[in-house]
Design an enzyme around this catalytic site. Structure first.
Site, PDB file in Angstrom:
ATOM      1  N   ASP A 103     -30.356 -12.350  22.052  1.00  0.00           N
ATOM      2  CA  ASP A 103     -30.345 -13.624  22.779  1.00  0.00           C
ATOM      3  C   ASP A 103     -31.018 -13.557  24.140  1.00  0.00           C
ATOM      4  O   ASP A 103     -31.175 -14.574  24.812  1.00  0.00           O
ATOM      5  CB  ASP A 103     -28.885 -14.081  22.957  1.00  0.00           C
ATOM      6  CG  ASP A 103     -28.260 -14.357  21.605  1.00  0.00           C
ATOM      7  OD1 ASP A 103     -27.239 -13.725  21.280  1.00  0.00           O
ATOM      8  OD2 ASP A 103     -28.838 -15.173  20.855  1.00  0.00           O
ATOM      9  N   HIS A 155     -23.287  -5.743  23.053  1.00  0.00           N
ATOM     10  CA  HIS A 155     -23.089  -6.053  21.637  1.00  0.00           C
ATOM     11  C   HIS A 155     -21.941  -5.219  21.104  1.00  0.00           C
ATOM     12  O   HIS A 155     -21.764  -4.070  21.487  1.00  0.00           O
ATOM     13  CB  HIS A 155     -24.364  -5.725  20.831  1.00  0.00           C
ATOM     14  CG  HIS A 155     -24.404  -6.427  19.509  1.00  0.00           C
ATOM     15  ND1 HIS A 155     -23.769  -5.927  18.402  1.00  0.00           N
ATOM     16  CD2 HIS A 155     -24.967  -7.595  19.150  1.00  0.00           C
ATOM     17  CE1 HIS A 155     -23.969  -6.757  17.387  1.00  0.00           C
ATOM     18  NE2 HIS A 155     -24.680  -7.779  17.815  1.00  0.00           N
TER      19      HIS A 155
HETATM   20  C1  SDX Z   1     -24.605 -12.262  19.040  1.00  0.00           C
HETATM   21  O1  SDX Z   1     -21.700  -9.634  16.069  1.00  0.00           O
HETATM   22  C2  SDX Z   1     -22.947  -9.905  15.943  1.00  0.00           C
HETATM   23  O2  SDX Z   1     -23.638  -9.305  15.154  1.00  0.00           O
HETATM   24  C3  SDX Z   1     -23.429 -11.043  16.789  1.00  0.00           C
HETATM   25  C4  SDX Z   1     -24.938 -11.300  16.780  1.00  0.00           C
HETATM   26  C5  SDX Z   1     -25.406 -11.776  15.420  1.00  0.00           C
HETATM   27  O3  SDX Z   1     -26.593 -11.625  15.134  1.00  0.00           O
HETATM   28  O4  SDX Z   1     -24.583 -12.388  14.697  1.00  0.00           O
HETATM   29  O5  SDX Z   1     -25.632 -10.115  17.113  1.00  0.00           O
HETATM   30  C6  SDX Z   1     -25.325 -12.396  17.763  1.00  0.00           C
HETATM   31  O6  SDX Z   1     -23.560 -12.849  19.177  1.00  0.00           O
HETATM   32  C7  SDX Z   1     -25.136 -11.329  20.110  1.00  0.00           C
HETATM   33  C8  SDX Z   1     -24.174 -11.242  21.346  1.00  0.00           C
HETATM   34  C9  SDX Z   1     -24.451 -12.481  22.213  1.00  0.00           C
HETATM   35  N1  SDX Z   1     -23.439 -12.556  23.317  1.00  0.00           N
HETATM   36  C10 SDX Z   1     -23.785 -12.346  24.580  1.00  0.00           C
HETATM   37  O7  SDX Z   1     -24.903 -11.956  24.948  1.00  0.00           O
HETATM   38  C11 SDX Z   1     -22.644 -12.646  25.572  1.00  0.00           C
HETATM   39  C12 SDX Z   1     -22.526 -11.508  26.585  1.00  0.00           C
HETATM   40  N2  SDX Z   1     -22.041 -10.290  25.874  1.00  0.00           N
HETATM   41  C13 SDX Z   1     -20.647 -10.060  25.823  1.00  0.00           C
HETATM   42  O8  SDX Z   1     -19.764 -11.076  26.028  1.00  0.00           O
HETATM   43  C14 SDX Z   1     -20.228  -8.907  24.930  1.00  0.00           C
HETATM   44  O9  SDX Z   1     -21.100  -7.883  25.153  1.00  0.00           O
HETATM   45  C15 SDX Z   1     -20.120  -9.165  23.449  1.00  0.00           C
HETATM   46  C16 SDX Z   1     -19.281 -10.357  23.140  1.00  0.00           C
HETATM   47  C17 SDX Z   1     -21.471  -9.363  22.856  1.00  0.00           C
HETATM   48  C18 SDX Z   1     -19.499  -7.922  22.799  1.00  0.00           C
HETATM   49  O10 SDX Z   1     -18.186  -7.902  23.205  1.00  0.00           O
HETATM   50  P1  SDX Z   1     -17.230  -6.643  22.841  1.00  0.00           P
HETATM   51  O11 SDX Z   1     -17.841  -5.742  21.859  1.00  0.00           O
HETATM   52  O12 SDX Z   1     -15.877  -7.196  22.538  1.00  0.00           O
HETATM   53  O13 SDX Z   1     -17.224  -5.833  24.177  1.00  0.00           O
HETATM   54  P2  SDX Z   1     -16.220  -6.069  25.340  1.00  0.00           P
HETATM   55  O14 SDX Z   1     -16.143  -7.531  25.656  1.00  0.00           O
HETATM   56  O15 SDX Z   1     -14.955  -5.354  24.996  1.00  0.00           O
HETATM   57  O16 SDX Z   1     -16.975  -5.335  26.539  1.00  0.00           O
HETATM   58  C19 SDX Z   1     -16.902  -3.930  26.658  1.00  0.00           C
HETATM   59  C20 SDX Z   1     -17.048  -3.676  28.146  1.00  0.00           C
HETATM   60  C21 SDX Z   1     -16.106  -4.535  28.992  1.00  0.00           C
HETATM   61  O17 SDX Z   1     -15.819  -3.816  30.180  1.00  0.00           O
HETATM   62  P3  SDX Z   1     -14.400  -2.944  30.225  1.00  0.00           P
HETATM   63  O18 SDX Z   1     -13.296  -3.961  29.948  1.00  0.00           O
HETATM   64  O19 SDX Z   1     -14.523  -1.916  29.130  1.00  0.00           O
HETATM   65  O20 SDX Z   1     -14.382  -2.385  31.608  1.00  0.00           O
HETATM   66  O21 SDX Z   1     -18.380  -4.023  28.585  1.00  0.00           O
HETATM   67  C22 SDX Z   1     -18.306  -5.103  29.512  1.00  0.00           C
HETATM   68  C23 SDX Z   1     -16.932  -5.728  29.377  1.00  0.00           C
HETATM   69  O22 SDX Z   1     -16.519  -6.291  30.601  1.00  0.00           O
HETATM   70  N3  SDX Z   1     -19.348  -6.039  29.100  1.00  0.00           N
HETATM   71  C24 SDX Z   1     -20.172  -6.661  29.936  1.00  0.00           C
HETATM   72  C25 SDX Z   1     -21.009  -7.416  29.117  1.00  0.00           C
HETATM   73  N4  SDX Z   1     -20.673  -7.242  27.824  1.00  0.00           N
HETATM   74  C26 SDX Z   1     -19.637  -6.382  27.829  1.00  0.00           C
HETATM   75  N5  SDX Z   1     -20.267  -6.655  31.280  1.00  0.00           N
HETATM   76  C27 SDX Z   1     -21.247  -7.426  31.807  1.00  0.00           C
HETATM   77  N6  SDX Z   1     -22.108  -8.185  31.077  1.00  0.00           N
HETATM   78  C28 SDX Z   1     -22.019  -8.206  29.734  1.00  0.00           C
HETATM   79  N7  SDX Z   1     -22.860  -8.942  29.006  1.00  0.00           N
END
Ligand code: SDX
Length: 435
Positions: A373, A315
């Site tokens: 989720d 998140h």
């Molecule tokens: C919702 O914003 C909100 O409030 C949203 C929400 C709401 O109520 O409105 O809470 C609802 O959207 C919840 C999130 C649902 N999405 C997912 O579950 C999809 C999987 N999660 C990710 O795609 C990600 O964690 C996000 C999109 C939720 C957050 O993305 P960020 O904050 O931009 O983080 P990032 O993509 O920059 O990741 C940081 C690091 C990365 O690695 P590095 O580049 O630093 O090496 O963490 C890794 C990412 O690769 N990473 C993951 C991961 N999520 C982040 N690695 C593996 N699995 C994951 N799920």
């Protein structure tokens, strides 16, 4: 802390910035709780520079009184009330009132509000023609985007955003009609006749009967499932300036009508990185299938080149456990018990996946925890909803958050049309080639 507006009695000292040898002072503003903000509204005028923050990781786009998240503590407050207390002690409709008006309703206020919402649950009969224009296998979110946008064509008497009463009527109509439209999208996808709302049922029971009743026999609402879904709606109602809420605010800042703004929010919510994650998480759990295949997927999630992520994990704000995921997991167990599927193999995979991930340095270092989720898909599937409806259910719940934030933006004297700038990295001026 100043008593009447919740702000600190003394503002923090200004921030000082030096750009190309030029010193500027930037006002630092405090809220009632949470991080201070550095006001950069004059930065371009004073320094000729823009700020740069793709994804708005460190950027506040508004001042708001509605919802607060402490990502480190794993805390979520709606108008100051902790989400776990609201989920346990009240109804989604009472939370709608709280988010819209800022206080929990008195008994009389709640009765009046419930009557108002109930009386708006029907949609114009001609809207059924929109539904029958879609393919039967259209994704419910495609139907929701189109049909909610079309509300603008039917309810002209509540599209003047400068009229307080019209704003309130539009807000009530949105909250009341979203369940009806979502249920129609589901019924259309399974070839069932549309089921009209029933005024004798509460908000969530009414939604369940519009989804699962058939004209051939009476429909009895399961109170355990209805209470569980009502709690799930509370968990999804609002969440500060998430992507879809920011979309609604940005659309609304141009003066677009609330129905069109909510349609824009639905479109944004559909993405798998946002509200589409509940559908993607369940598909992921089904693809993993059994506990013995979990290590393979954990390895894929850690391998950047795979492009795979654990859906339902991570998140932008929560760097500790999402408090909603805790309540969702508890609700998941209740629902599975109620429907006799407590040995659902997918729950076993989810629990083991969570256990392994939370012990893995990759997830610990990146502070990746299950979000709302992760368990919602298993729960909604056990209730009888198809995977394709999961994000539509999220949209039903989030509508009150979108509308409350839209209303706050419209009524904010500081609000202006949203128009970000950019860092241009393209061609400098060049002339069209001579013949
Ligand atoms: C919702 O914003 C909100 O409030 C949203 C929400 C709401 O109520 O409105 O809470 C609802 O959207 C919840 C999130 C649902 N999405 C997912 O579950 C999809 C999987 N999660 C990710 O795609 C990600 O964690 C996000 C999109 C939720 C957050 O993305 P960020 O904050 O931009 O983080 P990032 O993509 O920059 O990741 C940081 C690091 C990365 O690695 P590095 O580049 O630093 O090496 O963490 C890794 C990412 O690769 N990473 C993951 C991961 N999520 C982040 N690695 C593996 N699995 C994951 N799920």
């Amino acid at each position: 802390m100043d008593a009447h507006n919740g702000k600190p009695a003394t503002e923090p000292p200004p921030a000082r910035l030096t750009v190309d040898g030029k010193h500027v002072e930037l006002e630092v503003r405090s809220g009632s709780i949470g991080p201070n903000v550095i006001d950069v509204g004059q930065l371009y005028k004073d320094t000729g520079c823009f700020t740069y923050d793709p994804g708005f990781t460190s950027t506040a786009n508004c001042a708001s009184k509605i919802t607060f998240i402490d990502g480190d503590k794993g805390e979520l407050l709606y108008r100051g009330y902790p989400i776990e207390q609201l989920a346990e002690n009240t109804s989604f409709l009472a939370v709608c009132y709280l988010l819209l008006y800022g206080e929990l309703p008195t008994n009389a206020e709640f009765i009046n509000f419930r009557r108002t919402i109930t009386n708006h649950t029907m949609v114009h009969e001609q809207m059924t023609r929109f539904l029958t224009g879609y393919r039967r296998d259209a994704h419910p979110m495609a139907v929701m985007v189109g049909t909610v946008g079309a509300l603008s064509a039917f309810y002209h008497d509540s599209t003047d955003i400068n009229d307080t009463r019209q704003r309130e009527i539009a807000s009530h109509r949105m909250i009341a009609k979203m369940p009806t439209i979502a249920a129609m999208a589901y019924k259309y996808s399974v070839g069932h006749p549309f089921i009209y709302p029933r005024n004798d049922l509460d908000y969530t029971s009414n939604f369940m009967q519009m989804c699962f009743a058939v004209p051939c026999e009476p429909y009895i609402v399961n109170p355990v499932l209805s209470r569980a879904l009502d709690r799930i709606f509370i968990l999804h109602a609002d969440h500060e300036q998430n992507a879809s809420t920011s979309t609604v605010r940005l659309a609304g800042s141009s003066g677009a009508n609330p129905f069109a703004c909510v349609a824009a929010g639905i479109a944004c919510l559909w993405g798998p990185a946002h509200g589409g994650a509940n559908e993607a998480a369940l598909n992921m759990l089904q693809e993993i299938g059994t506990v013995d295949r979990i290590p393979e997927y954990i390895a894929k999630a850690k391998d950047k080149s795979s492009g795979f992520r654990l859906m339902g994990f991570g998140h932008r704000v929560y760097k500790n456990y999402d408090p909603r995921a805790k309540v969702m997991q508890k609700t998941c167990h209740e629902v599975l018990d109620a429907v006799g599927s407590k040995h659902d193999p997918l729950l076993k995979v989810a629990l083991e996946l969570e256990r392994i991930a939370l012990q893995d340095d990759y997830f610990i270092d990146k502070k990746l925890y299950p979000n709302i989720d992760f368990y919602s898909g298993i729960t909604l599937r056990a209730m009888g909803f198809p995977v394709s409806m999961f994000t539509a259910l999220f949209a039903v719940a989030r509508t009150v958050g979108w509308i409350a934030q839209w209303k706050e933006m419209i009524e904010d004297p500081e609000q202006r049309i949203g128009r970000p700038r950019q860092l241009y990295i393209g061609h400098p001026r060049r002339d069209f080639p001579a013949e």
